[in-house]
Scaffold this motif. Structure first.
Motif, PDB file in Angstrom:
ATOM      1  N   GLY A   1     106.024  92.795 -49.084  1.00  0.00           N
ATOM      2  CA  GLY A   1     104.733  92.160 -48.818  1.00  0.00           C
ATOM      3  C   GLY A   1     104.013  91.913 -50.115  1.00  0.00           C
ATOM      4  O   GLY A   1     104.600  92.007 -51.192  1.00  0.00           O
ATOM      5  N   GLU A   2     102.731  91.592 -49.996  1.00  0.00           N
ATOM      6  CA  GLU A   2     101.909  91.351 -51.186  1.00  0.00           C
ATOM      7  C   GLU A   2     101.136  92.635 -51.484  1.00  0.00           C
ATOM      8  O   GLU A   2     100.666  93.306 -50.567  1.00  0.00           O
ATOM      9  CB  GLU A   2     100.962  90.184 -50.864  1.00  0.00           C
ATOM     10  N   GLU A   3     100.974  92.944 -52.769  1.00  0.00           N
ATOM     11  CA  GLU A   3     100.246  94.158 -53.130  1.00  0.00           C
ATOM     12  C   GLU A   3      98.778  93.859 -53.420  1.00  0.00           C
ATOM     13  O   GLU A   3      98.441  92.762 -53.851  1.00  0.00           O
ATOM     14  CB  GLU A   3     100.873  94.798 -54.372  1.00  0.00           C
ATOM     15  N   ALA A   4      97.927  94.837 -53.189  1.00  0.00           N
ATOM     16  CA  ALA A   4      96.521  94.709 -53.581  1.00  0.00           C
ATOM     17  C   ALA A   4      96.040  96.062 -54.080  1.00  0.00           C
ATOM     18  O   ALA A   4      96.579  97.105 -53.718  1.00  0.00           O
ATOM     19  CB  ALA A   4      95.673  94.250 -52.397  1.00  0.00           C
ATOM     20  N   SER A   5      95.029  96.014 -54.945  1.00  0.00           N
ATOM     21  CA  SER A   5      94.446  97.244 -55.486  1.00  0.00           C
ATOM     22  C   SER A   5      93.101  97.457 -54.808  1.00  0.00           C
ATOM     23  O   SER A   5      92.267  96.554 -54.813  1.00  0.00           O
ATOM     24  CB  SER A   5      94.231  97.120 -56.991  1.00  0.00           C
ATOM     25  N   PHE A   6      92.916  98.651 -54.259  1.00  0.00           N
ATOM     26  CA  PHE A   6      91.696  98.913 -53.492  1.00  0.00           C
ATOM     27  C   PHE A   6      91.014 100.159 -54.063  1.00  0.00           C
ATOM     28  O   PHE A   6      91.652 101.199 -54.209  1.00  0.00           O
ATOM     29  CB  PHE A   6      92.069  99.125 -52.020  1.00  0.00           C
ATOM     30  N   PHE A   7      89.730 100.015 -54.373  1.00  0.00           N
ATOM     31  CA  PHE A   7      89.008 101.107 -55.035  1.00  0.00           C
ATOM     32  C   PHE A   7      87.810 101.540 -54.193  1.00  0.00           C
ATOM     33  O   PHE A   7      87.078 100.693 -53.691  1.00  0.00           O
ATOM     34  CB  PHE A   7      88.473 100.658 -56.397  1.00  0.00           C
ATOM     35  N   VAL A   8      87.618 102.862 -54.101  1.00  0.00           N
ATOM     36  CA  VAL A   8      86.353 103.344 -53.531  1.00  0.00           C
ATOM     37  C   VAL A   8      85.772 104.397 -54.464  1.00  0.00           C
ATOM     38  O   VAL A   8      86.512 105.141 -55.106  1.00  0.00           O
ATOM     39  CB  VAL A   8      86.509 103.993 -52.129  1.00  0.00           C
ATOM     40  N   LEU A   9      84.435 104.440 -54.494  1.00  0.00           N
ATOM     41  CA  LEU A   9      83.773 105.592 -55.088  1.00  0.00           C
ATOM     42  C   LEU A   9      83.554 106.572 -53.956  1.00  0.00           C
ATOM     43  O   LEU A   9      83.199 106.170 -52.840  1.00  0.00           O
ATOM     44  CB  LEU A   9      82.414 105.209 -55.681  1.00  0.00           C
ATOM     45  N   THR A  10      83.775 107.855 -54.237  1.00  0.00           N
ATOM     46  CA  THR A  10      83.454 108.842 -53.208  1.00  0.00           C
ATOM     47  C   THR A  10      82.957 110.132 -53.855  1.00  0.00           C
ATOM     48  O   THR A  10      83.435 110.523 -54.923  1.00  0.00           O
ATOM     49  CB  THR A  10      84.650 109.133 -52.262  1.00  0.00           C
ATOM     50  N   ASP A  11      81.981 110.747 -53.185  1.00  0.00           N
ATOM     51  CA  ASP A  11      81.503 112.062 -53.630  1.00  0.00           C
ATOM     52  C   ASP A  11      82.054 113.148 -52.710  1.00  0.00           C
ATOM     53  O   ASP A  11      81.547 114.263 -52.679  1.00  0.00           O
ATOM     54  CB  ASP A  11      79.974 112.095 -53.671  1.00  0.00           C
ATOM     55  N   GLY A  12      83.038 112.771 -51.901  1.00  0.00           N
ATOM     56  CA  GLY A  12      83.632 113.719 -50.953  1.00  0.00           C
ATOM     57  C   GLY A  12      83.013 113.584 -49.570  1.00  0.00           C
ATOM     58  O   GLY A  12      83.568 114.079 -48.593  1.00  0.00           O
ATOM     59  N   LYS A  13      81.861 112.882 -49.489  1.00  0.00           N
ATOM     60  CA  LYS A  13      81.212 112.667 -48.176  1.00  0.00           C
ATOM     61  C   LYS A  13      81.156 111.171 -47.889  1.00  0.00           C
ATOM     62  O   LYS A  13      81.712 110.686 -46.921  1.00  0.00           O
ATOM     63  CB  LYS A  13      79.792 113.258 -48.186  1.00  0.00           C
ATOM     64  N   THR A  14      80.460 110.455 -48.772  1.00  0.00           N
ATOM     65  CA  THR A  14      80.328 109.007 -48.592  1.00  0.00           C
ATOM     66  C   THR A  14      81.465 108.291 -49.318  1.00  0.00           C
ATOM     67  O   THR A  14      81.847 108.705 -50.417  1.00  0.00           O
ATOM     68  CB  THR A  14      78.977 108.555 -49.208  1.00  0.00           C
ATOM     69  N   CYS A  15      81.980 107.229 -48.698  1.00  0.00           N
ATOM     70  CA  CYS A  15      82.991 106.402 -49.374  1.00  0.00           C
ATOM     71  C   CYS A  15      82.417 105.001 -49.534  1.00  0.00           C
ATOM     72  O   CYS A  15      82.077 104.356 -48.545  1.00  0.00           O
ATOM     73  CB  CYS A  15      84.264 106.292 -48.536  1.00  0.00           C
TER      74      CYS A  15
END
Ligand code: AMP
Ligand code: GLY
Length: 426
Positions: A189-203
């Motif tokens: 398939g096609e690849e994508a890069s996915f980023f989240v900031l998280t403090d362990g509670k909120t994403c």
């Protein structure tokens, strides 16, 4: 406030460039930095493996936040030691960074929390690994479990290649990273890069991006750390983003909390968008405990908000108060590398024309493997410059990046000429 940024890549130059724009900043210390980062802050030379020295520097210089760019200091526990010393840090503890530090650990989480990923098995001895390959057949993916500077993944087309990859890893080619082998089914398939900031509670998801792993045009040649990136990745629809959050990111953050090792920092999911009956499904290929390089460069170009409150909120556990604003305009970065990369290459060639590139509009050159010597910029690494354009469309951003590339004079350098092709194919 004073901030200390650890790292020397294009990713860290982009972070430094963004942090330096904040009105909240007094001094940005950068260690060890590169040939392009002195315009963003004060370059210092700390031994990042000496955590006590880093802590002492932070205390002596009223550093109120340490931002760790690369994975090695995270996996080595720099964030743990900073936390003991009460110094806020952006970057996960070593117990959480194991999501990048052990591929087998991450695969087990996927199994336990029903996260879509390739079928896999873990091995600590060559014979059982080889038996498994004989049973599963090729093509098959053989991976060193630990950190291998992006080189520990072998896409084996034949059983023979798979067996020799197993011997190579257990034979010590990747040092301790190869004490265990993970074997996976090949995903397509096609690849994508996915980023989240998280403090362990909120994403908090960031905007999407796509990398170009192969060294040559047309996605040919060996895998690299990444030869160029753009943002947004049009393939990541709102629906796929929501699905990725629900099925991959949120269960992972929950899993780390359940284990008593909450993840705080940027979580980077490498996704494969597999397709069945015309329906795309995001599958997790791997996690990284840091920003992608060169994806970070395009994210920083598009981030309109001040980055410091977001970094601090991750460190302090108050991410629910943060909302990030992004430019609608796409960004695209082209990596200029030294001829020979990703294999062996010469160091020390001079790069000229950078001031001409700086004069162009809608473009920013981030440095990676460079150093400044007697006022000259010299290439000292594989990936050397990240020439980044912005524009109203991806085509315009691409045009602006290549315009700047064309004024840079560097005999020993090369780049791909087709960065962005997937987004532009229409
Ligand atoms: P990683 O270091 O795990 O991101 O792997 C590097 C690259 O290898 C990925 O970006 C993919 O292109 C490829 N890769 C890794 N695992 C798989 C898999 N199971 N199926 C297909 N490609 C893979
Ligand atoms: N660009 C891929 C990585 O940072 O791992």
């Amino acid at each position: 406030m004073n901030i200390l940024l650890i790292g020397s890549g294009g990713r860290e130059h982009a972070l430094a460039w963004k942090i330096a724009q904040s009105p909240l900043l007094d001094t940005l210390f950068i260690s060890p930095g590169n040939g392009g980062m002195e315009s963003c802050g004060t370059i210092i030379n700390l031994d990042v493996t000496d955590h006590r020295a880093v802590i002492q520097f932070a205390k002596d210089n009223n550093v109120e936040l340490v931002v760790i760019g690369p994975e090695a200091p995270l996996v080595a526990g720099l964030a743990n030691d900073l936390s003991v010393a009460n110094i806020p840090c952006f970057g996960p503890t070593k117990e959480a960074a194991i999501l990048e530090g052990s591929k087998g650990f991450t695969k087990d989480i996927c199994k336990d929390y029903n996260i879509p990923t390739a079928k896999y098995a873990r091995f600590t001895d060559a014979n059982s690994a080889k038996d498994y390959v004989s049973k599963e057949g090729a093509p098959i993916v053989i991976k060193a479990d630990g950190l291998a500077a992006g080189k520990g993944v072998i896409m084996a087309e034949t059983e023979k290649d798979a067996l020799s990859a197993i011997d190579e890893i257990f034979g010590g080619s990747f040092g301790d990273a190869g004490a265990e082998v993970v074997i996976e089914e090949t995903l397509y398939g096609e690849e994508a890069s996915f980023f989240v900031l998280t403090d362990g509670k909120t994403c908090l998801p960031l905007v999407t991006a796509q990398d170009h792993k192969r060294v040559f045009d047309g996605d040919k040649g060996p895998n690299t750390g990444g030869m160029g990136a753009y943002s947004p990745a049009p393939i990541m629809t709102d629906e796929l983003i929501a699905q990725t959050m629900r099925d991959i990111i949120e269960p992972t953050v929950r899993a780390m909390n359940d284990k008593g090792t909450p993840y705080k920092g940027v979580l980077y999911a490498g996704l494969m968008l597999t397709e069945k009956d015309g329906v795309k499904t995001p599958q997790l290929i791997e996690y990284n405990a840091r920003f992608g390089d060169p994806e970070c460069q395009v994210l920083m170009m598009r981030m309109k908000s001040d980055i410091i409150p977001a970094l601090l909120a991750v460190a302090n556990g108050t991410l629910e108060t943060v909302d990030l604003e992004w430019s609608e305009n796409p960004a695209l970065t082209v990596v200029m590398a030294t001829k020979g990369y990703p294999d062996s290459y010469e160091k020390g060639s001079e790069i000229k024309g950078l001031e001409k590139a700086d004069e162009l509009d809608n473009c920013q050159v981030f440095h990676a493997g460079t150093k400044k010597e007697d006022g000259k910029i010299k290439a000292i690494g594989g990936r050397v410059l990240n020439v980044t354009g912005v524009g109203a469309t991806i085509a315009e951003a691409q045009n602006n990046a290549y315009k700047a590339i064309d004024v840079i004079e560097w005999e020993d350098g090369f780049c791909r000429r087709d960065i962005g092709w997937r987004a532009l194919k229409g």
